[in-house]
Design a protein around this motif. Structure first.
Motif, PDB file in Angstrom:
ATOM      1  N   SER A   2      13.514   8.749   6.182  1.00 45.23           N
ATOM      2  CA  SER A   2      12.591   9.663   5.265  1.00 45.23           C
ATOM      3  C   SER A   2      11.404   9.613   5.940  1.00 45.23           C
ATOM      4  O   SER A   2      10.908   8.972   6.807  1.00 45.23           O
ATOM      5  CB  SER A   2      12.588   8.944   3.971  1.00 45.23           C
ATOM      6  N   GLN A   3      10.381  10.427   5.383  1.00 47.98           N
ATOM      7  CA  GLN A   3       9.191  10.846   5.909  1.00 47.98           C
ATOM      8  C   GLN A   3       8.053   9.433   5.738  1.00 47.98           C
ATOM      9  O   GLN A   3       7.490   9.233   6.478  1.00 47.98           O
ATOM     10  CB  GLN A   3       8.497  12.043   5.164  1.00 47.98           C
ATOM     11  N   VAL A   4       8.457   8.880   4.667  1.00 49.93           N
ATOM     12  CA  VAL A   4       7.583   7.474   4.527  1.00 49.93           C
ATOM     13  C   VAL A   4       7.970   6.375   5.192  1.00 49.93           C
ATOM     14  O   VAL A   4       7.309   5.406   5.382  1.00 49.93           O
ATOM     15  CB  VAL A   4       7.578   6.988   2.877  1.00 49.93           C
ATOM     16  N   ASP A  31       0.089   9.902   1.524  1.00 54.08           N
ATOM     17  CA  ASP A  31       1.760  10.239   1.535  1.00 54.08           C
ATOM     18  C   ASP A  31       2.264   9.816  -0.086  1.00 54.08           C
ATOM     19  O   ASP A  31       3.521  10.344  -0.231  1.00 54.08           O
ATOM     20  CB  ASP A  31       2.284   9.362   2.645  1.00 54.08           C
ATOM     21  N   THR A  32       1.546   8.809  -0.441  1.00 55.77           N
ATOM     22  CA  THR A  32       2.174   7.910  -1.571  1.00 55.77           C
ATOM     23  C   THR A  32       1.146   8.317  -2.867  1.00 55.77           C
ATOM     24  O   THR A  32       1.342   7.486  -3.883  1.00 55.77           O
ATOM     25  CB  THR A  32       2.130   6.694  -1.433  1.00 55.77           C
ATOM     26  N   ARG A  38       2.235   1.113   3.638  1.00 58.43           N
ATOM     27  CA  ARG A  38       3.339   0.359   4.304  1.00 58.43           C
ATOM     28  C   ARG A  38       3.226   0.413   5.783  1.00 58.43           C
ATOM     29  O   ARG A  38       2.717   1.726   6.269  1.00 58.43           O
ATOM     30  CB  ARG A  38       4.528   1.013   3.927  1.00 58.43           C
ATOM     31  N   PHE A  39       3.277  -0.548   6.480  1.00 57.66           N
ATOM     32  CA  PHE A  39       3.321  -0.679   7.772  1.00 57.66           C
ATOM     33  C   PHE A  39       4.270  -1.877   8.304  1.00 57.66           C
ATOM     34  O   PHE A  39       4.539  -2.720   7.796  1.00 57.66           O
ATOM     35  CB  PHE A  39       1.676  -1.030   8.444  1.00 57.66           C
ATOM     36  N   THR A  40       4.694  -1.451   9.668  1.00 59.70           N
ATOM     37  CA  THR A  40       5.551  -2.466  10.428  1.00 59.70           C
ATOM     38  C   THR A  40       4.378  -3.561  10.910  1.00 59.70           C
ATOM     39  O   THR A  40       3.148  -3.000  11.311  1.00 59.70           O
ATOM     40  CB  THR A  40       6.220  -1.632  11.572  1.00 59.70           C
ATOM     41  N   ALA A 112      -2.641   1.464  -2.747  1.00 63.68           N
ATOM     42  CA  ALA A 112      -3.019   1.664  -1.485  1.00 63.68           C
ATOM     43  C   ALA A 112      -4.505   1.708  -1.285  1.00 63.68           C
ATOM     44  O   ALA A 112      -4.852   0.955  -0.227  1.00 63.68           O
ATOM     45  CB  ALA A 112      -2.786   3.186  -1.005  1.00 63.68           C
ATOM     46  N   LEU A 113      -5.552   1.742  -2.016  1.00 65.84           N
ATOM     47  CA  LEU A 113      -6.828   1.730  -1.950  1.00 65.84           C
ATOM     48  C   LEU A 113      -7.174   2.190  -0.472  1.00 65.84           C
ATOM     49  O   LEU A 113      -6.621   3.199  -0.096  1.00 65.84           O
ATOM     50  CB  LEU A 113      -7.556   0.291  -2.198  1.00 65.84           C
TER      51      LEU A 113
END
Length: 173
Positions: A2-4, A31-32, A38-40, A112-113
């Motif tokens: 998905s895009q996210v 995006d959200t 979110r990050f790896t 997210a801030l």
């Protein structure tokens, strides 16, 4: 995918030698609708993120590979592949890689801030050689300005390494 779940265009992966971590964003506030980032996350052996607090954000670590060591509110915890550690907002915590292998995981912060911007600011300061070995800005004015600007994401307090000396320089939140 998905895009996210794809790496975010315009934000290259970066390595922070002060913490031993690689970050690649897969979802950002835009995006959200501000719900999460979110990050790896990859942590090299010996990598440590010193104790800190997110006053208004929950942080969630899902470990994909390796063994991550956490301290949450003074309690030690180890997470292995397939396990998730949730850090509620306002809880002092640290993360570290004490093992011989790299840790890989997915990290989410809600809401997210300006987390992405905070990471970009610190990555830039580290890349420019303007931080202490533990990752805090060397210049007291830069230290104060940076922590004031991101006070909702990572507050100035005695648990932030090298930050206590700048506290008197800052106006109240």
């Amino acid at each position: 995918m998905s895009q996210v779940d794809r790496p975010v265009t315009g934000f290259r992966p970066f390595f922070n030698p002060a913490t031993g971590e690689w970050i690649t964003y897969t979802a950002i506030a835009e995006d959200t609708h501000g719900q999460l980032v979110r990050f790896t996350w990859r942590s090299v052996p010996g990598g440590v993120i010193t104790e800190h607090i997110h006053p208004r954000q929950e942080e969630r670590f899902t470990i994909l590979a390796g063994e991550a060591h956490f301290t949450l509110n003074g309690q030690e915890r180890t997470a292995r592949a397939g396990e998730t550690v949730i850090v509620p907002a306002g809880v002092p915590h640290s993360e570290g890689n004490l093992g011989p292998a790299e840790i890989e995981g997915i990290v989410e912060l809600r809401p997210a801030l300006r987390t992405k911007e905070l990471h970009e600011a610190f990555a830039g300061l580290v890349a420019d050689g303007k931080t202490t070995p533990r990752g805090a800005p060397r210049n007291p004015l830069q230290l104060g300005a940076t922590f004031w600007h991101f006070r909702h994401e990572r507050p100035m307090n005695s648990r932030v390494p090298d930050a206590g000396s700048a506290q008197p320089l800052l106006p109240p939140s």
